[in-house]
Design a protein around this motif. Structure first.
Motif, PDB file in Angstrom:
ATOM      1  N   THR A 181       0.858  -1.183   0.000  1.00 32.51           N
ATOM      2  CA  THR A 181       0.000   0.000   0.000  1.00 32.51           C
ATOM      3  C   THR A 181       0.891   1.228   0.000  1.00 32.51           C
ATOM      4  OG1 THR A 181      -1.749  -1.137   1.211  1.00 32.51           O
ATOM      5  CG2 THR A 181      -1.779   1.276   1.253  1.00 32.51           C
ATOM      6  N   VAL A 182       0.592   2.167  -0.877  1.00 37.70           N
ATOM      7  CA  VAL A 182       1.374   3.404  -0.955  1.00 37.70           C
ATOM      8  C   VAL A 182       0.665   4.468  -0.135  1.00 37.70           C
ATOM      9  CG1 VAL A 182       2.324   5.173  -2.468  1.00 37.70           C
ATOM     10  CG2 VAL A 182       2.258   2.792  -3.223  1.00 37.70           C
ATOM     11  N   PHE A 183       1.383   5.037   0.869  1.00 43.61           N
ATOM     12  CA  PHE A 183       0.832   6.086   1.724  1.00 43.61           C
ATOM     13  C   PHE A 183       1.408   7.426   1.266  1.00 43.61           C
ATOM     14  CE2 PHE A 183       1.023   8.809   5.510  1.00 43.61           C
ATOM     15  CZ  PHE A 183      -0.307   8.803   5.858  1.00 43.61           C
ATOM     16  N   HIS A 184       0.548   8.315   0.805  1.00 41.26           N
ATOM     17  CA  HIS A 184       0.993   9.606   0.284  1.00 41.26           C
ATOM     18  C   HIS A 184       1.127  10.625   1.413  1.00 41.26           C
ATOM     19  CE1 HIS A 184       0.536   8.381  -3.917  1.00 41.26           C
ATOM     20  NE2 HIS A 184      -0.589   7.772  -3.540  1.00 41.26           N
ATOM     21  N   ALA A 193       6.730  -2.664  14.840  1.00 46.38           N
ATOM     22  CA  ALA A 193       6.475  -3.652  15.894  1.00 46.38           C
ATOM     23  C   ALA A 193       5.002  -3.687  16.277  1.00 46.38           C
ATOM     24  CB  ALA A 193       7.333  -3.338  17.119  1.00 46.38           C
ATOM     25  N   ALA A 194       4.325  -2.546  16.274  1.00 43.93           N
ATOM     26  CA  ALA A 194       2.924  -2.488  16.695  1.00 43.93           C
ATOM     27  C   ALA A 194       1.985  -3.043  15.634  1.00 43.93           C
ATOM     28  CB  ALA A 194       2.536  -1.052  17.048  1.00 43.93           C
ATOM     29  N   THR A 195       2.338  -2.856  14.343  1.00 50.84           N
ATOM     30  CA  THR A 195       1.419  -3.249  13.268  1.00 50.84           C
ATOM     31  C   THR A 195       1.828  -4.529  12.557  1.00 50.84           C
ATOM     32  OG1 THR A 195       2.629  -1.871  11.671  1.00 50.84           O
ATOM     33  CG2 THR A 195       0.773  -0.861  12.843  1.00 50.84           C
ATOM     34  N   GLY A 196       3.099  -4.933  12.639  1.00 51.60           N
ATOM     35  CA  GLY A 196       3.559  -6.105  11.905  1.00 51.60           C
ATOM     36  C   GLY A 196       3.683  -5.865  10.421  1.00 51.60           C
ATOM     37  N   VAL A 197       3.879  -4.615  10.021  1.00 50.20           N
ATOM     38  CA  VAL A 197       3.980  -4.228   8.613  1.00 50.20           C
ATOM     39  C   VAL A 197       5.366  -3.650   8.357  1.00 50.20           C
ATOM     40  CG1 VAL A 197       3.076  -2.677   6.845  1.00 50.20           C
ATOM     41  CG2 VAL A 197       1.511  -3.807   8.410  1.00 50.20           C
ATOM     42  N   GLU A 198       5.961  -4.033   7.235  1.00 53.24           N
ATOM     43  CA  GLU A 198       7.246  -3.448   6.857  1.00 53.24           C
ATOM     44  C   GLU A 198       7.007  -2.090   6.207  1.00 53.24           C
ATOM     45  OE1 GLU A 198      11.176  -4.404   4.108  1.00 53.24           O
ATOM     46  OE2 GLU A 198       9.442  -5.735   4.072  1.00 53.24           O
ATOM     47  N   PRO A 254      -3.765  -7.981   4.484  1.00 59.14           N
ATOM     48  CA  PRO A 254      -4.386  -6.685   4.191  1.00 59.14           C
ATOM     49  C   PRO A 254      -4.906  -5.974   5.440  1.00 59.14           C
ATOM     50  CG  PRO A 254      -5.203  -8.380   2.715  1.00 59.14           C
ATOM     51  CD  PRO A 254      -4.447  -9.079   3.794  1.00 59.14           C
ATOM     52  N   VAL A 255      -5.320  -6.730   6.482  1.00 52.72           N
ATOM     53  CA  VAL A 255      -5.802  -6.087   7.697  1.00 52.72           C
ATOM     54  C   VAL A 255      -4.678  -5.301   8.358  1.00 52.72           C
ATOM     55  CG1 VAL A 255      -6.832  -6.486   9.961  1.00 52.72           C
ATOM     56  CG2 VAL A 255      -7.524  -7.886   8.024  1.00 52.72           C
ATOM     57  N   ARG A 256      -3.508  -5.901   8.428  1.00 53.81           N
ATOM     58  CA  ARG A 256      -2.364  -5.182   9.015  1.00 53.81           C
ATOM     59  C   ARG A 256      -2.029  -3.945   8.204  1.00 53.81           C
ATOM     60  NH1 ARG A 256       1.881 -10.143  10.085  1.00 53.81           N
ATOM     61  NH2 ARG A 256       0.599 -11.349  11.548  1.00 53.81           N
ATOM     62  N   ARG A 257      -2.034  -4.059   6.880  1.00 54.78           N
ATOM     63  CA  ARG A 257      -1.731  -2.889   6.047  1.00 54.78           C
ATOM     64  C   ARG A 257      -2.751  -1.777   6.275  1.00 54.78           C
ATOM     65  NH1 ARG A 257      -1.415  -6.345   1.680  1.00 54.78           N
ATOM     66  NH2 ARG A 257      -3.004  -5.140   0.572  1.00 54.78           N
ATOM     67  N   GLU A 258      -4.028  -2.158   6.398  1.00 55.94           N
ATOM     68  CA  GLU A 258      -5.058  -1.150   6.616  1.00 55.94           C
ATOM     69  C   GLU A 258      -4.878  -0.473   7.977  1.00 55.94           C
ATOM     70  OE1 GLU A 258      -8.540   1.084   5.662  1.00 55.94           O
ATOM     71  OE2 GLU A 258      -7.028  -0.009   4.526  1.00 55.94           O
ATOM     72  N   ILE A 259      -4.555  -1.268   9.016  1.00 53.41           N
ATOM     73  CA  ILE A 259      -4.319  -0.688  10.339  1.00 53.41           C
ATOM     74  C   ILE A 259      -3.131   0.259  10.292  1.00 53.41           C
ATOM     75  CG2 ILE A 259      -3.586  -1.236  12.698  1.00 53.41           C
ATOM     76  CD1 ILE A 259      -5.257  -3.813  12.471  1.00 53.41           C
ATOM     77  N   ALA A 260      -2.049  -0.144   9.621  1.00 55.75           N
ATOM     78  CA  ALA A 260      -0.866   0.722   9.529  1.00 55.75           C
ATOM     79  C   ALA A 260      -1.179   2.001   8.754  1.00 55.75           C
ATOM     80  CB  ALA A 260       0.272  -0.043   8.858  1.00 55.75           C
ATOM     81  N   ARG A 261      -1.971   1.878   7.675  1.00 62.14           N
ATOM     82  CA  ARG A 261      -2.298   3.078   6.874  1.00 62.14           C
ATOM     83  C   ARG A 261      -3.131   4.075   7.682  1.00 62.14           C
ATOM     84  NH1 ARG A 261      -6.205   5.270   3.970  1.00 62.14           N
ATOM     85  NH2 ARG A 261      -7.697   3.663   4.575  1.00 62.14           N
ATOM     86  N   TYR A 284     -10.806  -7.961   3.790  1.00 64.69           N
ATOM     87  CA  TYR A 284      -9.359  -7.744   3.890  1.00 64.69           C
ATOM     88  C   TYR A 284      -8.584  -9.010   3.521  1.00 64.69           C
ATOM     89  CZ  TYR A 284     -10.978  -3.656   6.404  1.00 64.69           C
ATOM     90  OH  TYR A 284     -11.608  -2.496   6.753  1.00 64.69           O
ATOM     91  N   ARG A 285      -9.208  -9.937   2.805  1.00 61.51           N
ATOM     92  CA  ARG A 285      -8.517 -11.135   2.354  1.00 61.51           C
ATOM     93  C   ARG A 285      -8.647 -11.238   0.839  1.00 61.51           C
ATOM     94  NH1 ARG A 285      -6.947 -10.961   6.801  1.00 61.51           N
ATOM     95  NH2 ARG A 285      -6.822 -12.590   8.388  1.00 61.51           N
ATOM     96  N   SER A 286      -7.696 -11.935   0.238  1.00 59.77           N
ATOM     97  CA  SER A 286      -7.746 -12.137  -1.203  1.00 59.77           C
ATOM     98  C   SER A 286      -7.356 -13.570  -1.517  1.00 59.77           C
ATOM     99  CB  SER A 286      -6.798 -11.168  -1.929  1.00 59.77           C
ATOM    100  OG  SER A 286      -5.461 -11.389  -1.518  1.00 59.77           O
ATOM    101  N   SER A 287      -7.842 -14.058  -2.646  1.00 61.76           N
ATOM    102  CA  SER A 287      -7.521 -15.396  -3.114  1.00 61.76           C
ATOM    103  C   SER A 287      -7.015 -15.274  -4.544  1.00 61.76           C
ATOM    104  CB  SER A 287      -8.762 -16.288  -3.060  1.00 61.76           C
ATOM    105  OG  SER A 287      -8.494 -17.551  -3.603  1.00 61.76           O
TER     106      SER A 287
END
Length: 511
Positions: free
Chosen positions: A203-206, A229-234, A251-258, A319-322
């Motif tokens: 995810t790109v955060f502007h 450490a709090a979100t588990g996202v690089e 995707p849930v972690r990415r959304e929380i981090a965003r 927040y999941r994909s297949s």
């Protein structure tokens, strides 16, 4: 003078006394007359009352006699019915006794016939044994050896006939069902509006300026480390202008981090304690949004009575994909396809829509047990009191369990339609290449196969066999066996078509 006064007084007294006596007599006569008149009126009233009472008594008596007569009629009717029933029961009892006697006689006859049959059977067995001994002496083979030869010859003949019979049935089914099946499938696809949604792992955060990058990194990188450490996202901060990349396969972690980054940048206070507080708050908001998404989805599809935990799992699908396809969008699309197809086939569209929505809930469990997602989804549905046909449709949509209702094939077909359409899914290149290699190697492992080609992005497998090694009958069996082995051993989206090619070429040269 005095004497005259005295005489006058005496005369007055006598007159008054006479007047009083006369009045008394008159009053007594008048009183007697009134009493006589009153007695006469009382007698008249008494006679009238007696007549009224007598008339009422007669009326009551008539009513009671009428009621008694009606009751007697009802009692008589009931007695008549009872007599009729008694007569019918007596007749039935007589018939039963006659039948019982006939059955007893029949049983005796059967027993006698059975004794005769047993005798005949014993005689037949003796004759058969004698004939077997004679045949063994003539043929030089024992009965067991002859039986084995006969079984082998019949087995080959039965296999050939069975394959031909199967082919005839399949051809007939294709001729009769192909047109109607195509109409239903095409109409179902046309009536459901589908969207192409491809999920990424980043995810790109502007941001407004590059100055904020330094604040996000913090002194000696403590802020970015606390956020990771709090979100588990690089969190990747590079030279890309006005952008920060959030990388994670969840995707849930990415959304929380965003969302956390957005609040931190908007607020301006960025330090480790504040980061942990904002992340915890955002995680709670995302959980509430998941539940709200699940509720909104069920309301949009008209599905009621779902367990709250199933609603939360449906919300998590967002927040999941297949294979790059958004799972919630896929579930909604499958649910609508199932409803349309069930309506076309005369089945319950509400049940079909419910099964279609829930068919992939096994892909988003809170824990990750070592079970196929279809089996896990079936167990979750059973846990939360879904009906047996819904649970079976969930568990059977990838053939892990046997289909027990017409809902199961509908869900399986609609799942394939939603996942196999162009643009719906994508795969990681390495996994894609590995799957194609596995397909080719699996087919090449069969004897008589000379070449294998996976084409059409792995949706068709062409197998070329040697004409001198396999005949036409074995070619048909080989395609069925390869298809079954692919179903049992491989995981793939949609369906794979197996085409076995056997050709004979004659080449000569004119000189």
């Amino acid at each position: 003078m005095i004497l005259t006064i005295i005489i006058g007084i005496v005369c007055l007294a006598i007159g008054a006394f006479a007047m009083l006596f006369i009045q008394k007599r008159l009053l007594k006569a008048k009183t007697e007359a009134i009493l006589q008149e009153a007695e006469a009126e009382a007698e008249v009233i008494k006679k009238n009352k007696l007549l009224e009472v007598k008339e009422k008594f007669l009326n009551k008596k008539a009513d009671l006699e009428k009621e008694v007569q009606q009751r007697n009629q009802k009692i008589q009717q009931a007695e008549n019915k009872l007599k009729q029933r008694e007569m019918v029961l007596n007749q039935r009892q007589d018939e039963l006794q006659k039948r019982k006697a006939e059955n007893d006689a029949y049983k005796e006859n059967l027993n006698a016939q059975q004794v005769m049959l047993n005798k005949k059977k014993d005689e037949l067995d003796k004759l058969t044994q004698q004939e077997i001994v004679k045949l063994e002496a003539i043929s030089g083979l024992s009965a067991e050896e002859a039986k084995e030869h006969l079984i082998e010859s019949l087995k080959e003949e039965a296999k050939t006939q069975a394959q031909a019979y199967i082919n005839d049935i399949m051809d007939d089914a294709k001729l009769n069902a192909s047109k109607e099946a195509k109409r239903i499938v095409v109409q179902s696809i046309q009536r459901v509006a589908s969207e192409t949604a491809i999920e990424n792992s980043v995810t790109v955060f502007h941001i407004d300026s590059d100055e904020i990058k330094g604040r996000i990194i913090g002194r000696e990188g403590r802020n970015i480390r606390a956020l990771e450490a709090a979100t588990g996202v690089e969190i990747i901060v590079d030279d890309t202008p006005e952008a920060i990349v959030l990388s994670a396969f969840d995707p849930v972690r990415r959304e929380i981090a965003r969302l956390a980054l957005h609040q931190l940048v908007t607020d301006g206070r960025i330090h480790p304690a504040r980061i942990e507080e904002v992340v915890a708050k955002v995680r709670k908001q995302v959980e509430e949004e998941i539940i709200e998404t699940g509720k909104r989805t069920t309301i949009d599809l008209g599905i009621h009575g779902l367990h709250p935990e199933l609603i939360r799992i449906i919300g998590k699908m967002k927040y999941r994909s297949s294979y790059g396809q958004n799972l919630l969008q896929h579930a909604r699309e499958t649910a609508n396809l199932c409803a349309v197809m069930a309506s076309e086939l005369g089945l319950n569209p509400k049940k079909a829509r419910r099964a279609g929505l829930l068919h992939d809930i096994g892909k988003v469990p809170d824990d990750e047990p070592e079970l196929p997602h279809a089996i896990l989804g079936m167990k979750l549905a059973e846990k939360y009191k879904e009906k047996p046909d819904i649970c079976n449709a969930i568990g059977a949509h990838h053939d892990e369990v046997e289909m027990a209702s017409l809902l199961a094939p509908i869900v399986q077909v609609c799942d394939a339609i939603s996942g196999a359409r162009p643009g719906a899914r994508r795969e990681v290149v390495e996994a894609y290449i590995k799957r194609l290699n596995d397909l080719e190697q699996l087919a090449a492992s069969y004897p008589g196969v000379t070449k294998t080609y996976a084409i059409q992005a792995g949706r068709e497998l062409r197998v070329i066999v040697g004409a001198d090694k396999i005949d036409d009958q074995q070619t048909e069996n080989l395609s069925t066996e390869i298809a079954k082995k692919i179903q049992d051993e491989m995981t793939y989206p949609g369906q794979v078509k197996i085409t076995v090619i056997r050709e004979t070429r004659a080449v000569s040269y004119a000189k």
